[in-house]
Design an enzyme around this catalytic site. Structure first.
Site, PDB file in Angstrom:
ATOM      1  N   LYS A 117      38.825 -21.914 -23.034  1.00 13.76           N
ATOM      2  CA  LYS A 117      38.666 -22.182 -21.607  1.00 13.76           C
ATOM      3  C   LYS A 117      39.713 -21.450 -20.760  1.00 13.76           C
ATOM      4  CE  LYS A 117      36.428 -26.670 -22.134  1.00 13.76           C
ATOM      5  NZ  LYS A 117      36.490 -28.123 -21.917  1.00 13.76           N
ATOM      6  N   LYS A 200      25.949 -20.918 -26.215  1.00 16.95           N
ATOM      7  CA  LYS A 200      25.647 -22.322 -25.970  1.00 16.95           C
ATOM      8  C   LYS A 200      25.011 -22.490 -24.595  1.00 16.95           C
ATOM      9  CE  LYS A 200      27.863 -26.882 -26.188  1.00 16.95           C
ATOM     10  NZ  LYS A 200      29.135 -27.617 -26.371  1.00 16.95           N
ATOM     11  N   LYS A 203      25.942 -25.364 -18.111  1.00 13.55           N
ATOM     12  CA  LYS A 203      25.665 -25.612 -16.704  1.00 13.55           C
ATOM     13  C   LYS A 203      26.087 -24.441 -15.832  1.00 13.55           C
ATOM     14  CE  LYS A 203      27.981 -29.415 -17.767  1.00 13.55           C
ATOM     15  NZ  LYS A 203      28.672 -30.698 -17.806  1.00 13.55           N
TER      16      LYS A 203
END
Length: 338
Positions: A117, A200, A203
């Protein structure tokens, strides 16, 4: 020291950062609902975790209600499970600080999700993003949860939770916290992108066609599955034939998870079939399973006061479990309270 006995109890949570999508449903919510009745179940909208990256305040509140609506529309029963948002139970943050002082820097530096991240921008991300695995441990251990349903990508955090529990118990010569077990999901615990089966479903993807949003209507769900990326070959005669075909594997896994089947059962039915047969069948079945959830979510979102009431009642039930465990933790650590 005698091994303590803990009540079998499930805890898990979902971040309200952006809209719910199919990966959240199949990888988490559907499994959570299925565990109701097996043991005590506590489910959370982890809004404290969401603010490890900046959130628009109005969007955070809306997203919190959307996740709660997703839980409820999928079949979570507030009379059978506890459902609340994390920030309404202050003990999460309090125990999180104690665990910040138990966890070791070396453990945190090994957390692969932080590296993913933060990327090359690690010096500029929040301290919260770095330290959030210890808050996640607090979320779990605050309820003496014995089982946590997680995706494969979150298994490392449950292992850290076990390390923190073990070190706390060792340092304070107690057996107070359980060594929680991860419960890894079934055929579609990890849902991939509809346009790239190696990524993956997210959103935050560039195109809305990459994902199924849980608020998508029936026509949109059908269109996205019919246009999902596949490959030139028909479905194989056995599951091994999906090995180097990520898009095909993803669509078979989604069908299996939505229809409570194994990939082997799906291939037994559709092996040798072309995409002109399989994708419409997948689209029809997905609409039948997902459109009622989408409709109920929209109904709930139109009644925010009802969602807030359910979350508030859940938070009160959660505090009844959490506060005695936090108080005992303070006593073990030696915190003086007049």
């Amino acid at each position: 020291m005698t091994q303590a006995t803990f009540t079998p109890r499930v805890f898990s949570g979902i971040k309200p950062s952006g809209g719910l999508q199919l990966g959240n449903y199949l990888g988490a919510i559907k499994r959570f609902v299925g565990m109701q009745g097996e043991m005590e179940t506590i489910y959370c909208v982890v809004d404290l975790h969401a603010i490890t990256v900046w959130q628009d305040p109005q969007e955070l509140a809306r997203g919190t209600r959307e996740v709660a609506a997703g839980y409820l529309a999928a079949g979570l029963d507030p009379t059978k499970s506890i459902l609340f948002n994390q920030s309404q139970v202050a003990a999460h943050a309090e125990l999180g600080w104690i665990f910040n002082c138990v966890a070791r820097m070396g453990w945190m530096n090994r957390m692969t999700q932080f590296k993913d991240k933060a990327g090359k921008n690690a010096e500029n991300v929040s301290l919260g993003l770095y330290a959030y695995p210890s808050l996640m441990a607090a979320d779990i251990l605050l309820y003496h949860a014995t089982h946590v349903p997680v995706g494969e990508d979150q298994k490392q955090h449950v292992e850290l939770t076990r390390d923190i529990a073990a070190k706390f118990n060792h340092d304070y010569k107690t057996d107070f916290f359980p060594l929680t077990e991860p419960v890894i999901g079934g055929p579609a615990a990890r849902i991939m992108n509809l346009r790239d089966g190696t990524k993956k479903m997210s959103k935050s993807g560039e195109s809305d066609m990459e994902r199924i949003n849980m608020l998508d209507d029936a026509d949109t769900i059908a269109k996205k599955f019919k246009k999902a990326k596949s490959d030139p070959e028909p479905l194989p005669e056995n599951v091994e034939g999906l090995k180097d075909r990520p898009e095909a594997r993803n669509l078979v896994d989604i069908y299996a998870a939505l229809n409570d089947q194994t990939p082997e059962q799906v291939i037994a039915e559709f092996g040798g079939a072309g995409w002109g047969k399989f994708k419409p069948a997948l689209a029809d079945m997905a609409v039948a399973k997902l459109a009622p959830i989408s409709g109920e979510m929209k109904r709930l979102m139109d009644d925010p006061a009802e969602i807030d009431r359910i979350l508030g009642e859940g938070a009160a039930k959660a505090r009844e479990i959490a506060e005695p465990i936090l108080k005992k933790t303070y006593d073990i650590v030696g915190m003086l309270r007049s």
